[in-house]
Design an enzyme around this catalytic site. Structure first.
Site, PDB file in Angstrom:
ATOM      1  N   SER A 102       0.816  -1.220   0.000  1.00 11.71           N
ATOM      2  CA  SER A 102       0.000   0.000   0.000  1.00 11.71           C
ATOM      3  C   SER A 102       0.847   1.267   0.000  1.00 11.71           C
ATOM      4  CB  SER A 102      -0.958  -0.019   1.202  1.00 11.71           C
ATOM      5  OG  SER A 102      -1.803  -1.130   1.154  1.00 11.71           O
ATOM      6  N   ASP A 243      -2.493   6.035  -3.167  1.00 12.12           N
ATOM      7  CA  ASP A 243      -1.327   5.393  -2.583  1.00 12.12           C
ATOM      8  C   ASP A 243      -0.833   4.318  -3.537  1.00 12.12           C
ATOM      9  OD1 ASP A 243      -3.557   3.804  -2.204  1.00 12.12           O
ATOM     10  OD2 ASP A 243      -2.835   2.935  -0.335  1.00 12.12           O
ATOM     11  N   ASP A 245      -1.127   1.139  -3.967  1.00  9.95           N
ATOM     12  CA  ASP A 245      -2.018   0.144  -4.578  1.00  9.95           C
ATOM     13  C   ASP A 245      -3.385   0.711  -4.900  1.00  9.95           C
ATOM     14  OD1 ASP A 245      -2.958   0.327  -1.955  1.00  9.95           O
ATOM     15  OD2 ASP A 245      -3.434  -1.810  -1.823  1.00  9.95           O
ATOM     16  N   ASP A 247      -5.934   1.934  -3.290  1.00  9.84           N
ATOM     17  CA  ASP A 247      -7.188   1.739  -2.574  1.00  9.84           C
ATOM     18  C   ASP A 247      -7.545   2.958  -1.731  1.00  9.84           C
ATOM     19  OD1 ASP A 247      -5.316   1.413  -0.556  1.00  9.84           O
ATOM     20  OD2 ASP A 247      -6.056  -0.546   0.114  1.00  9.84           O
TER      21      ASP A 247
END
Length: 451
Positions: A102, A243, A245, A247
């Site tokens: 992340s 961020d 990834d 999400d």
């Protein structure tokens, strides 16, 4: 064996804490655990990753583990975490695996697992996977041979399929909206600019040239300084930061002021309530959300339900109660009608759609929430339980709560992974919040001094 899973999967420094051997073991255990209910066909797994260089190594290990357990694998390459969850559901796969840490720095990586339908795992399933990892390490597990070994296929149009899904959810096109998007040199670098353009926005993309080493490097949702400057420089209506990834979604106004997850949730909650889509007129947030969000929602006739910290707990409450919107102050926003997990690109699309629909600026929309000053002190302790539950500490907390009344809030929370107790206080002014937080922190230090 220590606990493998944290608040969001298995995470650690790649090739040190999170080794290929551990990744393989987790993949084997996940295949056995998540596909054990139906042996009439080979299990199917979807595997994706973010742009970290170590993702290539860990992907190879995960794929080897899954296929050695007899699972067929569909590799989708570099995609956001919510895209892997979406494709897991679309493929009717038994499980999904996302390799990402992340917002963490590049040397870290992680393994996020999804069950059938693209849903995050409850605690009891994670515990069963951990037990399977330990059992497999102690005794040889039965391996298929010949035709029983899993096969590997690459999905080449996963990004296109995901973008089409996202754009199809937008209630109002984004024509006339000019946005700067900071892709964090991560998994959103390809799909976020494409999705925003296809929905009608004019897009300036920054930090969208990942090289395997620069993910989250002074960019993305944790470092919005460059985004602020770019929005002002280009005269954009807003900026969006993801961020590594993708999400998460953090926004900035045309003047470069941050709009956090609490404010984004409030904007979306009002839009959905107006459209008759906010089930039970209820929003789900964690205990870390600012008291200003609760006060704003109460003034608008919207109920706020709080959960423990972590988007997985928000998801559990949304599913259990059949609710339509929830999230975290950090920018994880969940819209179950369209996604099974937090999706930063989906969130941004619906945020911009609200701007286009109303003709109002992001700053004006976000002004519905007046955030209270918030002070957080991380107190090193010898014992997290003693530091947070000692009678003198509880007495100080009760005194503070009585003093603050409805104009403030106290949250005392032991860290889940470090020898810390987190003292968070919100009050009408920062000076009051700091004074109260320091009083409580001193009691915590006295109750359990750090070693």
């Amino acid at each position: 064996m220590g606990r493998l899973f944290g608040t969001d999967g298995v995470r650690g420094r790649a090739n040190a804490d999170l080794t290929p051997e551990l990744a393989l073991a987790v993949a084997v255990a996940a295949a056995h655990t998540l596909a054990e209910t139906d042996r009439s066909h080979p299990p199917l797994a979807v595997v994706g990753r973010d742009t970290r260089a170590s993702g290539e190594m860990l992907e190879a290990a995960v794929v080897a583990g899954l296929t050695s357990a007899g699972a067929n694998v569909v590799r989708v390459g570099v995609l956001p975490t919510p895209a892997v969850a979406f494709l897991t559901a679309e493929a009717k796969a038994d499980l999904g695996v996302m390799l990402s840490a992340s917002h963490n720095p590049m040397p870290d990586n992680g393994i996020k697992l999804f069950a059938a339908g693209g849903h995050k795992l409850p605690d009891e399933i994670e515990m069963r996977i951990e037990a399977a990892v330990e059992a497999n390490a102690a005794t040889a597990w039965e391996r298929p041979t010949g035709a029983g070994v899993g096969r590997v296929h690459d999905l080449l149009d996963g990004a296109d399929h995901y973008v089409q899904h996202l754009v199809g959810t937008v209630p109002h096109r984004l024509d006339g909206i000019k946005v700067v998007v900071d892709c964090a040199n991560g998994a959103a670098a390809e799909v976020a600019p494409v999705a925003y353009r296809e929905a009608g926005a004019e897009v300036i993309a920054i930090h969208a040239e990942p090289d395997g080493l620069n993910i989250n490097d002074e960019c993305g949702s944790n470092h919005i300084e460059a985004l602020r400057a770019a929005v002002v420089e280009h005269g954009a209506h807003l900026g969006i930061a993801h961020d590594g990834d993708a999400d998460r979604c953090v926004a900035v106004t045309a003047d470069g002021d941050e709009v956090d997850g609490d404010q984004v949730m409030a904007i979306l909650a009002l839009a959905m309530r107006e459209a008759g889509e906010l089930t039970q007129d209820t929003l789900v947030a964690t205990v870390m959300s600012n008291l200003g969000l609760r006060l704003a929602m109460s003034a608008q006739g919207i109920r706020l339900v709080e959960t423990k910290v972590g988007d997985r707990y928000v998801l559990e409450e949304l599913r259990a109660s059949g609710l339509a919107l929830g999230g975290e102050q950090s920018g994880h926003i969940v819209m179950p009608a369209y996604a099974t997990t937090g999706d930063g690109v989906l969130t941004a699309l619906h945020l911009m759609s609200r701007m286009a629909e109303t003709g109002r600026s992001l700053a004006e929309l976000a002004s519905v929430v007046t955030k209270l000053p918030q002070v957080l002190i991380n107190v090193p302790v010898g014992d997290r339980t003693v530091g947070s539950a000692a009678p003198a500490v509880r007495a100080e907390v009760e005194l503070a709560e009585a003093e603050l009344g409805e104009t403030g809030r106290v949250l005392l929370r032991p860290s889940g992974t470090e020898p810390l107790v987190r003292v968070m206080v919100e009050a009408a002014t920062e000076s009051v919040a700091r004074s109260v937080a320091e009083r409580i922190a001193e009691q915590v230090r006295t109750a359990s001094p750090a070693g």
